[in-house]
Design a protein around this motif. Sequence first.
Motif, short mmCIF file in Angstrom:
data_model
loop_
_atom_site.label_atom_id
_atom_site.label_comp_id
_atom_site.label_asym_id
_atom_site.label_seq_id
_atom_site.Cartn_x
_atom_site.Cartn_y
_atom_site.Cartn_z
N LEU A 1 0.83 -1.21 0.00
CA LEU A 1 0.00 0.00 0.00
C LEU A 1 0.87 1.26 0.00
O LEU A 1 0.56 2.24 -0.69
CB LEU A 1 -0.93 -0.01 1.21
CG LEU A 1 -1.86 1.19 1.36
CD1 LEU A 1 -2.75 1.35 0.12
CD2 LEU A 1 -2.72 1.05 2.62
N SER A 2 1.98 1.23 0.73
CA SER A 2 2.89 2.38 0.74
C SER A 2 3.41 2.65 -0.66
O SER A 2 3.50 3.81 -1.09
CB SER A 2 4.06 2.12 1.70
OG SER A 2 3.62 2.04 3.03
N GLY A 3 3.76 1.58 -1.37
CA GLY A 3 4.26 1.74 -2.74
C GLY A 3 3.20 2.27 -3.68
O GLY A 3 3.47 3.12 -4.54
N ILE A 4 1.96 1.79 -3.52
CA ILE A 4 0.84 2.27 -4.35
C ILE A 4 0.62 3.76 -4.12
O ILE A 4 0.49 4.54 -5.07
CB ILE A 4 -0.44 1.48 -4.05
CG1 ILE A 4 -0.31 0.01 -4.50
CG2 ILE A 4 -1.66 2.12 -4.73
CD1 ILE A 4 -1.46 -0.88 -4.07
N GLU A 5 0.56 4.16 -2.85
CA GLU A 5 0.30 5.57 -2.53
C GLU A 5 1.43 6.47 -3.03
O GLU A 5 1.18 7.58 -3.50
CB GLU A 5 0.11 5.73 -1.03
CG GLU A 5 -1.18 5.11 -0.51
CD GLU A 5 -1.42 5.39 0.95
OE1 GLU A 5 -0.44 5.33 1.72
OE2 GLU A 5 -2.57 5.66 1.33
N LYS A 6 2.65 5.98 -2.94
CA LYS A 6 3.80 6.76 -3.41
C LYS A 6 3.70 7.03 -4.91
O LYS A 6 3.83 8.18 -5.36
CB LYS A 6 5.10 6.01 -3.09
CG LYS A 6 6.36 6.71 -3.55
CD LYS A 6 7.59 5.87 -3.22
CE LYS A 6 8.85 6.52 -3.77
NZ LYS A 6 10.05 5.66 -3.48
N GLU A 7 3.48 5.98 -5.69
CA GLU A 7 3.39 6.14 -7.15
C GLU A 7 2.16 6.94 -7.54
O GLU A 7 2.21 7.79 -8.45
CB GLU A 7 3.35 4.76 -7.81
CG GLU A 7 3.26 4.77 -9.32
CD GLU A 7 4.52 5.30 -10.01
OE1 GLU A 7 4.44 5.63 -11.21
OE2 GLU A 7 5.57 5.40 -9.33
N ALA A 8 1.03 6.69 -6.87
CA ALA A 8 -0.20 7.42 -7.18
C ALA A 8 -0.03 8.92 -6.95
O ALA A 8 -0.47 9.74 -7.76
CB ALA A 8 -1.36 6.88 -6.34
#
Length: 333
Positions: free
Chosen positions: A78-85
């Motif tokens: 989720l951290s990676g998703i939020e970062k890229e988003a």
Amino acid sequence: MKDIAEALGVSVATVSRALQDSHRISAEKRERIQRYAKEHNFYPNVIAESLRKSRIQPLKIIGVIIPQFAHYYFSSILSGIEKEAAIRGYRVMVAQSNEEYERERAICESFYANKVCGIIVSQAKNTTEYSHFQRLIDLGIPLVFYDRICTGVNASRVVVDDYMGAFMAVQHLINTGCRRIAYYGSSMKLEISKNRYNGYRDALLKAGLKPEERFFRICDNRIDAETVTHEILGQEEIPDAFFAVNDDAAVGILYAAKRMGYRIPQDISICGFTNDERSTACDPMLTTVEQRGVRVGEEAAHALITHVEGGIGKGEIVKRIVRTRLIVRGTTR
């Protein structure tokens, strides 16, 4: 609502009341309107309704389904998703399935009702029917699976190299002198479970060893692992090593073995899969396969946004594999 009103010969106000389940109209009329709306894939636009009364502009929103928030690997994804988003100008709407099929299906409906531009999902453990995912695709909603992929649905996916991660881990155990290696896995209905088991099996076969059914268990959490390990170590012939499908189960093995008086790793070696915070909070620290959850999340978000923005054509899918690496610590020789 206007389309429904025209089709059924009622007023827009009547349709609105029916969809809000108002008792100001008859039960028969409510049921007829609600049934028609469902059959024609109508959902009230919750975001639009709230924005209708404000000056806030609509935002680009990605729906994310997490099996369990408490699981370190999923939270890192989720951290990676939020970062890229965030980099791409998107917001994230997150929901937890809690490993329940019905909840997962309801979340998909809710996300569609809220007009998310796409959905990133790891399926629940007990999901065996996939029409809710296929329906989203049929409705034109881009879908990207991560970790637990659904082979019955033609959608993009981002996974780690589960097979090679397991193969390297078991090969390490063999190279350090282990010959009777037990395997604790998840349900074999999941692709990740099949891939990790196949990596375990092939590493044994390559070394001239045979997987032993008596050392195979479906066991993917600490509590069950402690119980099952007591049972296995109570046999006449015991394993000299354990490979677990995740760190939670590996830590359960470690605690149970130590309580029974076994030395780790002199008597028994243990290897997990995740590299979460527990792997360095135990004594000795856990040898494990690092899954690189943040990277998986970044790749999943990138794939979905590329779909949304037309960089990947309709009907096309992408398959991305994130490499794992073995982290050798104190639970192996």
